[in-house]
Motif scaffolding. Structure first.
Motif, PDB file in Angstrom:
ATOM      1  N   VAL A  66       0.897  -1.213   0.127  1.00 48.98           N
ATOM      2  CA  VAL A  66       0.086   0.096   0.012  1.00 48.98           C
ATOM      3  C   VAL A  66       0.721   1.368   0.118  1.00 48.98           C
ATOM      4  CG1 VAL A  66      -0.159  -0.084   2.569  1.00 48.98           C
ATOM      5  CG2 VAL A  66      -1.943   0.802   1.099  1.00 48.98           C
ATOM      6  N   PHE A  67       2.147   0.984   0.752  1.00 49.46           N
ATOM      7  CA  PHE A  67       3.026   2.286   0.663  1.00 49.46           C
ATOM      8  C   PHE A  67       4.229   2.193  -0.397  1.00 49.46           C
ATOM      9  CE2 PHE A  67       0.609   3.188   4.794  1.00 49.46           C
ATOM     10  CZ  PHE A  67       0.132   4.360   4.336  1.00 49.46           C
ATOM     11  N   LEU A  68       4.582   3.362  -1.156  1.00 48.31           N
ATOM     12  CA  LEU A  68       5.657   3.211  -1.953  1.00 48.31           C
ATOM     13  C   LEU A  68       6.248   4.694  -1.925  1.00 48.31           C
ATOM     14  CD1 LEU A  68       3.966   1.681  -4.942  1.00 48.31           C
ATOM     15  CD2 LEU A  68       5.935   0.594  -3.630  1.00 48.31           C
ATOM     16  N   PRO A  69       7.381   4.752  -2.385  1.00 44.57           N
ATOM     17  CA  PRO A  69       7.997   6.035  -2.445  1.00 44.57           C
ATOM     18  C   PRO A  69       7.163   7.121  -3.491  1.00 44.57           C
ATOM     19  CG  PRO A  69       9.717   4.413  -2.742  1.00 44.57           C
ATOM     20  CD  PRO A  69       8.351   3.756  -2.701  1.00 44.57           C
ATOM     21  N   VAL A  70       7.214   8.368  -3.062  1.00 53.35           N
ATOM     22  CA  VAL A  70       6.305   9.087  -3.681  1.00 53.35           C
ATOM     23  C   VAL A  70       6.997  10.290  -4.676  1.00 53.35           C
ATOM     24  CG1 VAL A  70       4.533  10.985  -3.290  1.00 53.35           C
ATOM     25  CG2 VAL A  70       4.780   8.892  -1.472  1.00 53.35           C
TER      26      VAL A  70
END
Length: 525
Positions: free
Chosen positions: A310-314
């Motif tokens: 669900v979370f990745l670098p932005v």
């Protein structure tokens, strides 16, 4: 350059060997039994580490102040100053808060200072030696990390006259959630702060800040790629190794959607203030719940549903300007030598343990291929009958190529075009774990590169009789690279495409799986 010819900084240490007597005759990191400790004075204060096999391990050295306090929550890391008294660094500490890996989601980790672990040979601490440094960024899909895991134990590298540093950094909500008024990619900022710490302090531990190899696996490897592509880390390391880098990311719009979805599940506002009120146990549970929901709802999330986390670098315009791959291709310092590669069957780690691989339908495989829009004829290349594989096996091949193998290959190609010296590899040894079905899966290679096959953690991935000769060769290749900036096989180019195939019998091959490579040649990571 010979290690003997390297010059050590003028700062010299007073070191004292403190021997204590215990019933056991050796130190084991997982039990805490010590036969001796090692104390010394650094620029930051006095510190005591634990000796094992003529190597000193220093655990839990703080490099940034506790970022989970109300005053520092969701902010850039604040560097740690001198500590008071003697820092007891003899025991492995906990990582940052994160979801456990069990079937029931539990909170693991602790809300304390951000820390690193260091392994250094006793001889280096007792002399004027100055040794190359390897800084490890652990993986965990950007929702987990643990610099103290058994497979990351740095003793074997230290025995080869290398200083090893492993880094804990923020993950999940605190590390990578997009929040208005907070810097994005806080976990990457933590890594940069740790690298600054190494530059300023590693000489105290016998390390050469001018010969630092940054290496990592999975999310840790993508972090290395991001740090290669940003000017914010320029000059903080001189060499790089990427093991199975995924290279996935979120646009600001996608990151905002994720934040709102998680906040909705938690019944709070998608803001710093809203997230600060949620207990960590609920945060980590919602991370897994939202991630699972995303993977099961392709119609709503599109390609994001195939990502697995669900979370990745932005893409924030600061650390990541275009994308991790484009920034790497355009901004990497061409003087940095690089090793990059992947395992042959990466995705089997996620599909085999729960027998998901046996439940994959042909419709799901074809839907995934349709979404990828690959060049050529992917249905022929990824053909179960032609390859004498099950549908699940072929699906695992596609997921492996999408998630890790082709990103690694594209990194190699882009860096060659940039003028970097690049060594490419495939890890092909098939693990007998899970009834022989695990194969050359994601993470299996890590215990070989660290030469930690005998750890309890490694055995669950590599079985009870893994080939030590393979570990010897892969580990020595990494060590050679750390010392001299070269690997013991041919440099990768776009003609021969020399690739080291690590296996029971390791050998160099040229342009392996060309047909698969061509399918992905125009794919944008």
């Amino acid at each position: 350059m010979s290690i003997k010819n390297m010059m050590k900084t003028s700062h010299k240490l007073m070191v004292v060997l403190l021997t204590t007597s215990f019933a056991t005759s050796s130190f084991a990191a997982d039990t805490g039994h010590l036969d001796n400790t090692f104390a010394m004075t650094t620029n930051l204060g006095e510190i005591k580490g634990a000796i094992k096999d003529k190597v000193v391990a220093f655990y839990g050295i703080p490099y940034a102040h506790n970022p989970f306090t109300p005053s520092l929550r969701f902010k850039a890391p604040q560097p740690y100053e001198n500590w008071q008294g003697v820092l007891d660094a003899t025991h492995v500490g906990a990582p940052v808060p994160q979801p456990g890996r069990g079937q029931t989601v539990e909170l693991v980790g602790t809300t304390e200072d951000l820390t690193i672990n260091i392994w250094a040979p006793v001889d280096a601490l007792n002399s004027d030696q100055i040794l190359p440094v390897m800084v490890w960024l652990p993986g965990g899909a950007f929702i987990r990390e643990d610099a103290g895991e058994q497979v990351y134990e740095g003793t074997s590298f230290a025995k080869s006259n290398t200083i090893v540093v492993t880094v804990n950094y923020r993950v999940g909500v605190d590390g990578f959630m997009h929040l208005d008024g907070a810097p994005d990619n806080r976990g990457i900022l933590d890594q940069i702060e740790a690298l600054k710490w190494v530059q300023e302090n590693i000489a105290d531990f016998g390390g050469n800040p001018k010969r630092v190899t940054l290496f990592g696996q999975s999310a840790g490897a993508e972090s290395v790629a991001i740090l290669l592509g940003t000017d914010k880390a320029r000059g903080l390391f001189q060499q790089a190794i990427m093991q199975s880098p995924p290279m996935q990311y979120l646009t600001a719009e996608q990151a905002d959607r994720v934040t709102k979805a998680l906040a909705k599940d938690l019944n709070t506002h998608p803001t710093k203030e809203g997230m600060s009120k949620v207990p960590f146990k609920q945060l980590v549970s919602s991370i897994i719940k939202t991630s699972n929901a995303m993977q099961q709802n392709r119609d709503e999330w599109g390609m994001m549903s195939w990502g697995g986390t669900v979370f990745l670098p932005v893409v924030d315009g600061v650390i990541i300007k275009k994308s991790p791959m484009k920034d790497l291709a355009e901004n990497t310092d061409s003087s940095i030598p690089v090793i990059v590669g992947s395992t042959d069957q990466e995705a089997r780690l996620y599909l085999v343990p729960g027998n998901t691989i046996d439940r994959v339908k042909n419709e799901e495989k074809n839907l995934f291929l349709n979404d990828l829009s690959l060049s050529g004829d992917p249905l022929t290349t990824y053909n179960p009958t032609k390859n004498k594989e099950s549908i699940g096996d072929v699906y695992a091949d596609i997921k492996s190529d999408y998630s890790f193998r082709m990103p690694a290959l594209h990194i190699a190609e882009n860096l060659v075009k940039n003028g970097n010296k690049v060594w490419h590899y495939n890890f092909s040894w098939s693990s007998p774990a899970y009834g022989g079905k695990l194969g050359a899966a994601h993470f299996v290679d890590v215990a070989f590169s660290f030469n930690t096959l005998n750890s309890a953690q490694a055995r669950s991935f590599v079985g009870t009789h893994p080939p030590q000769e393979l570990a010897d060769y892969m580990h020595s290749s990494w060590s050679q690279f750390a010392h001299y900036g070269s690997a013991p096989w041919d440099i990768y180019n776009l003609t021969d495409r020399a690739t080291m195939r690590f296996d029971t019998h390791s050998e160099q091959v040229n342009d392996p799986e060309k047909q698969v490579r061509l399918l992905w040649s125009d794919f944008s990571f």
